[in-house]
Design an enzyme around this catalytic site. Structure first.
Site: not given
Ligand code: GDP
Ligand code: IMO
Ligand code: MG
Length: 430
Positions: A13, A16, A40-41, A223
């Protein structure tokens, strides 16, 4: 040739999705190489907010070929729902390519993921319960069903029958759960197969040909480094290889194909699920980061645990991924705090650890050693587009992180949308 790998440098998270979308403009292909719909991206451009689980985050650009590589595990129902949603939003998915060798998440994988977590009780990993671990278990034990098996009804039924012989026993005798018949699953999955078939390809061949032809390929990790099955905080990890080496095995390309490896890290750090977390903040600063950063999971909606930036972890990510660049996201969130702390080393039983302790006990009990830096509280940095426009203390924070990691911070994100970004060391494709 330009192969670029993008990985999470923390516990996932990191943003990415945002960074993939940002640099995907210059790419011809964006390839997911591991994981499944545990990811979840989030991609935001203008009014558009996409929450992607399986489809690569380059999907907003019509010139890109999105690829789901052999290292991924695919829940076909989730994939088709995601494709339908994108199509309904006016984004075409007709170019999507799916590796014939990716593995399929079956209904019993989801059941077993939930059941084993329930059985672990307070020791649970905190998985996303999407069936990821059990699907990779079957892959490793050579009982898995691959995407190509869906294209041959005879083979699919035979493999499913063999798998159910064991799975039904486990479901019934170990977990007292309902069992499945071949017919039940075959009917559902063969219907999915009809829709998936046109997308199935030998994606390793396609990607290698593209690289031979000087096309640009971005390998999008899911991840993060500390969730890696080998290099993460085992057993509190996912079941695949989110580190940079995973791009080679998970897409079928050689390591010499990769020119640049970007590690994405938040300006602080979060974790969702169980496991050790040295810089975790259980106080009001942690709560503040959660609220200001909107730290709730994209996939499961769970609250993310928040803590101060951990430079030991990022240095470790530089090492195990061979990072050439760092990308720092969510710098804007730190406008909410007074003084900023950075963990520079750990202390355990009187020893100072400058590197991530290899032994789990030391890491589980590691006490962070912090350096304090002055913040830029109250200053809105979301409109900054150059490094020079940032307040001095924010610039100093980035320089400090850069020195500790010993790789350049090439991109800085100051907000969730595409344009809220500072490109410091990123040359657009000529
Ligand atoms: P990922 O799994 O690495 O793609 O990240 P996620 O999308 O799960 O979580 C990142 C969250 O931070 C999302 O809600 C993005 O919209 C938000 N985000 C990404 N970059 C920034 C930033 O520079 N500032 C803020 N405030 N939010 C950001
Ligand atoms: P993105 O791509 C954050 C965590 C789960 C749990 C562990 C194992 O959005 O960064 P799993 O279901 O993969 O067997 O769970 O990994 N986990 C993540 N945490 N971002 C993710 O993906 C994750 N995908 C799995 O919360 O701790
Ligand atoms: Mg994510």
């Amino acid at each position: 040739m330009a192969g670029i790998t993008l990985v999470g440098a923390q516990w996932g998270d990191e943003g990415k999705g945002k960074i993939t979308d940002l640099i995907a403009y210059d790419m011809d292909y964006v390839v997911r190489f591991q994981g499944g719909n545990n990811a979840g991206h989030t991609v935001i451009h203008g009014d558009r907010v996409l929450k992607l689980h399986l489809i690569p985050s380059g999907i907003m650009y019509p010139h890109i070929t999105p690829v789901i590589g052999n290292g991924c595990v695919i829940d076909p129902k989730v994939l088709l729902e995601e494709m339908d949603k994108l199509e309904a939003d006016g984004l075409s998915t007709h170019r999507l390519l799916i590796s014939c060798n990716a593995h399929v998440i079956m209904p019993y994988h989801r059941d077993l993921d939930g059941a084993s977590e329930r059985r672990l009780g307070s020791q649970e990993i905190g998985t996303t319960r999407r069936g990821i671990g059990p699907a990779y278990m079957d892959k490793a034990s050579r009982m898995g069903i691959r995407i190509q098996d869906l294209t041959d009804e005879h083979i699919f039924r035979k493999k499913l029958e063999a798998a159910l012989l064991e799975k039904n026993d486990i479901l019934e005798k170990v977990y007292a759960l309902p069992t499945y018949t071949v017919e039940q699953i075959a009917e559902e999955y063969l219907a999915y197969a009809e829709r998936i078939k046109p997308h199935i390809e030998d994606t390793s061949l396609v990607i290698n040909k593209a690289l031979d032809g000087d096309q640009w390929v971005l390998f999008e990790g899911a991840q993060g480094t500390l969730l890696d099955l080998d290099h993460g905080t085992y057993p509190f990890v996912t079941s695949s290889s989110p580190t940079a080496g995973g791009a080679c095995t998970g897409a079928g390309v050689g390591p010499k194909r990769i020119d640049r490896v970007l590690g994405i890290a938040k300006a602080y750090i979060t974790r969702v699920g169980s496991g050790p977390f040295p810089t975790e903040l259980s106080d009001e600063t942690g709560e503040l980061l959660t609220q200001v950063g909107g730290e709730y999971g994209t996939t499961t909606g769970r609250r993310r645990r928040c803590g101060w930036y951990d430079a030991v972890i990022v240095r470790y990510a530089v090492r195990v991924n061979g990072l050439t660049d760092l990308v720092i996201t969510k710098l804007d969130v730190l406008s909410a705090v007074d003084t900023i702390k950075v963990c520079v080393a750990y202390e355990y039983e009187g020893h100072r650890y400058n590197e991530l302790p290899a032994h789990q006990t030391a890491f589980h009990h590691a006490k962070p050693i912090y350096e304090e830096l002055p913040g830029w509280k109250g200053e809105d940095i979301t409109e900054c587009r150059t490094f020079e426009e940032l307040p001095k203390n924010a610039r100093d924070y980035i320089t400090y992180i850069e020195d500790l990691a010993d790789v350049p911070v090439s991109i800085i994100a100051v907000g969730p949308s595409r344009e809220q970004t500072i490109m410091r060391r990123w040359e657009a494709r000529a």
